[in-house]
Design an enzyme around this catalytic site. Structure first.
Site, PDB file in Angstrom:
ATOM      1  N   LYS A  51     -12.392  42.610 -47.749  1.00  0.00           N
ATOM      2  CA  LYS A  51     -11.715  42.315 -46.498  1.00  0.00           C
ATOM      3  C   LYS A  51     -12.704  42.412 -45.340  1.00  0.00           C
ATOM      4  O   LYS A  51     -13.723  43.079 -45.509  1.00  0.00           O
ATOM      5  CB  LYS A  51     -10.535  43.261 -46.283  1.00  0.00           C
ATOM      6  CG  LYS A  51     -10.945  44.721 -46.003  1.00  0.00           C
ATOM      7  CD  LYS A  51      -9.770  45.557 -45.643  1.00  0.00           C
ATOM      8  CE  LYS A  51      -9.454  45.548 -44.182  1.00  0.00           C
ATOM      9  NZ  LYS A  51     -10.323  46.388 -43.355  1.00  0.00           N
TER      10      LYS A  51
ATOM     11  N   HIS B 256      -3.909  47.295 -45.644  1.00  0.00           N
ATOM     12  CA  HIS B 256      -3.640  48.607 -46.250  1.00  0.00           C
ATOM     13  C   HIS B 256      -2.179  49.063 -46.061  1.00  0.00           C
ATOM     14  O   HIS B 256      -1.519  49.471 -47.007  1.00  0.00           O
ATOM     15  CB  HIS B 256      -4.563  49.675 -45.674  1.00  0.00           C
ATOM     16  CG  HIS B 256      -6.018  49.343 -45.755  1.00  0.00           C
ATOM     17  ND1 HIS B 256      -6.573  48.694 -46.830  1.00  0.00           N
ATOM     18  CD2 HIS B 256      -7.046  49.575 -44.903  1.00  0.00           C
ATOM     19  CE1 HIS B 256      -7.891  48.541 -46.630  1.00  0.00           C
ATOM     20  NE2 HIS B 256      -8.190  49.065 -45.466  1.00  0.00           N
TER      21      HIS B 256
HETATM   22  C1  BG6 Z   1     -11.301  49.972 -43.721  1.00  0.00           C
HETATM   23  C2  BG6 Z   1     -11.281  49.699 -42.239  1.00  0.00           C
HETATM   24  O1  BG6 Z   1     -10.692  48.938 -44.419  1.00  0.00           O
HETATM   25  O2  BG6 Z   1     -10.621  51.195 -43.985  1.00  0.00           O
HETATM   26  C3  BG6 Z   1     -11.895  50.857 -41.468  1.00  0.00           C
HETATM   27  O3  BG6 Z   1     -11.999  48.503 -41.964  1.00  0.00           O
HETATM   28  C4  BG6 Z   1     -11.234  52.158 -41.847  1.00  0.00           C
HETATM   29  O4  BG6 Z   1     -11.784  50.634 -40.051  1.00  0.00           O
HETATM   30  C5  BG6 Z   1     -11.200  52.332 -43.361  1.00  0.00           C
HETATM   31  O5  BG6 Z   1     -11.969  53.206 -41.244  1.00  0.00           O
HETATM   32  C6  BG6 Z   1     -10.378  53.546 -43.759  1.00  0.00           C
HETATM   33  O6  BG6 Z   1     -10.522  53.781 -45.136  1.00  0.00           O
HETATM   34  P1  BG6 Z   1     -10.445  55.256 -45.733  1.00  0.00           P
HETATM   35  O7  BG6 Z   1     -10.460  55.066 -47.202  1.00  0.00           O
HETATM   36  O8  BG6 Z   1     -11.626  55.998 -45.196  1.00  0.00           O
HETATM   37  O9  BG6 Z   1      -9.157  55.843 -45.211  1.00  0.00           O
END
Ligand code: BG6
Length: 488
Positions: free
Chosen positions: A146, A238
């Site tokens: 993504k 997400h």
């Molecule tokens: C990513 C985003 O997909 O997910 C980021 O682009 C974000 O901005 C990250 O910080 C968060 O992922 P995790 O696994 O650290 O909660």
């Protein structure tokens, strides 16, 4: 779980010296290697422009990737044998002959081929076309990171062009939240137990919250983020993926299309929003200067790469409804933001109160049944119940049944990327986003994107280190509820 080690593979990593390769992909492959989950003959081929030859690339991996791979201690022997798996091809995307060199380099390598595009989305189509021009698309798997596009139109354009070269079954669209252990556990909890299914519906569930809160700001990604915003960065993918797993019907089996068909039904049942709704059910915020973990931190608009008059949202809270028999009328509150008070991702299922409290007012005051699925940090699932406090009288208190995974399972948890990369190598598509799911998610968020792009209203300010704008709490208060951290 040990996978058969006889299925060879060639894992070609475009963007081989990029940030994602350094922090996530190569450390995840190392961990899979260390724990004996990669086929003996499997090869990893870094592809980039920067390094001249294999020796230099190995040097880069040793310097830059090792600290991330060593997060939980490094096994030196395993690291050395991991490096031995790695090859390198210097490739300039604009030079067709470099793709011919890549083809020659990987021709002798055995097993299925995986092309992982850890690059910006503008390179997806040119890379796929160049791979096809030298015949490398045939029988291969392609992994797309993504963001896949900027809106429905651009994501369709990428999917159309990639779809001309790779069949849908060859395309693995990553959403790393789907690889997180507790998300897998949510499936196990819902579909492996008879206990929850009868309660998992509008008759018993009052509301559901899904939060992904981050303490960090935009770090070095100001420029990217300012053109993206939280809705595209976190909600379209997400949060809507988590929502679809929480709300989906039990699939017929865990095969990839059964699971993805059910998720798609949820995404298609999301109540569409028009401009009037959006102002009532969507809060967008942007952080101002504040204090995070005792440190003064700057406003979003002064971060490097961000326009000083930026209207990009760093916080989103939404009330979402699902128009089907199971969920009609149940509000799903989604929330995400940068520079919030804590780093936490969790799903909270609030059950309805008992229809009549024979135990008196203290029972009502003590709270309700609630299931809290904590994705990070400290993965746990807690089922809150009411119990009598010891002693005189019938005073109730909220207590919980606790499933702390590290207490029950001695084996360590698998990182999301490790699970997903192994799934690609083994051809398991269930945890990857199918094109129709992605399209449904873009369709649903697009009216919000359009409204926010055109409205004269500014994003609501919130202090860095807080839980977001007051309007987010006010939206829940209208439904007689509050965010979990506001309880008590
Ligand atoms: C990513 C985003 O997909 O997910 C980021 O682009 C974000 O901005 C990250 O910080 C968060 O992922 P995790 O696994 O650290 O909660």
């Amino acid at each position: 779980m040990q996978f058969p080690t006889d299925s060879g593979f060639t894992f070609v990593l475009f963007g081989g010296t990029g940030d994602l390769s350094m922090r996530k992909i190569l450390p995840a492959l190392y961990e899979a290697h260390r724990s004996g989950m990669l086929a003996e003959s499997g090869k990893i081929v870094g592809v980039a422009r920067q390094e001249e030859n294999r020796a230099q690339y190995i040097d880069w991996v040793d310097t830059h990737v090792k600290p991330y791979a060593a997060k939980n201690g490094l096994d030196e022997a395993a690291w050395t044998s991991f490096l031995a798996r790695i090859d390198y091809v210097k490739l300039d995307l604009s030079r067709a002959e470099d793709f011919a060199t890549l083809r020659e380099a990987i021709a002798p390598l055995p097993g299925i081929r995986v092309f992982y595009l850890a690059t910006g989305p503008s390179l997806f189509v040119p890379i796929c076309q160049a791979l096809a021009s030298v015949g490398l698309n045939s029988g291969a798997r392609i992994v797309l990171e993504k963001p896949l596009g900027y809106d429905l139109k651009s994501s369709n354009a990428i999917n159309d062009a990639v779809g001309e070269i790779f069949a849908e079954e060859q395309i693995y669209r990553i959403d790393h939240y789907l690889g997180k252990e507790p998300v897998q556990n949510l499936l196990a909890l819902r579909f492996g137990n008879a206990l929850f299914e009868p309660l998992w519906r509008r008759e018993w569930v009052e509301s559901i919250q899904i939060t992904i809160a981050e303490e960090l700001g935009v770090e070095a990604r100001g420029n990217f983020y300012d053109n993206t915003g939280a809705l595209r960065d976190m909600v379209q993918n997400h949060l809507l993926q988590l929502l679809s797993i929480v709300a989906m019907e039990p699939p017929h089996s865990m095969d990839s299309d059964s699971v993805r068909d059910e998720k798609l039904r949820v995404l298609r049942a999301l109540k569409p929003l028009d401009a009037d709704d959006i102002n009532k059910v969507a809060v967008r915020g942007q952080y101002h200067a504040g204090v995070s973990r005792g440190q003064a931190v700057p406003a979003y608009a002064t971060e490097p790469g961000v326009k000083p008059d930026s209207r990009t949202e760093t916080f989103v809270a939404l009330k979402v409804e699902i128009e089907n028999w199971r969920w009609a009328g149940v509000p799903f509150f989604l929330r995400t933001g940068k520079r919030l008070a804590d780093r936490v991702a969790e799903i909270v299922v609030n059950f309805r109160p008992v229809p009549h409290s024979a135990l008196g007012p203290s029972a009502l005051r003590a709270g309700k049944n609630r299931l809290v699925i904590r994705l990070q940090p400290n993965e746990t699932i807690r089922l809150y119940c009411l119990a009598k406090q010891p002693g005189e009288g019938m005073n109730l208190a909220s207590v919980y049944l606790d499933l702390a995974f590290d207490r029950f399972f001695r084996e360590g948890q698998m990182e999301a990327y490790q699970r997903l990369l192994l799934d690609v190598i083994h051809g398991r598509l269930a945890l990857f986003v199918r094109r129709d799911e992605q399209e449904a998610a873009w369709k649903w968020v697009e009216p919000i994107l359009n409204e926010w792009a055109t409205t004269p209203r500014q994003p609501k300010p919130y202090a860095a280190g807080s839980w977001g704008p007051a309007a987010s709490s006010a939206m829940l208060a209208q439904h007689g509820t509050c965010w979990l951290e506001e309880e008590n």
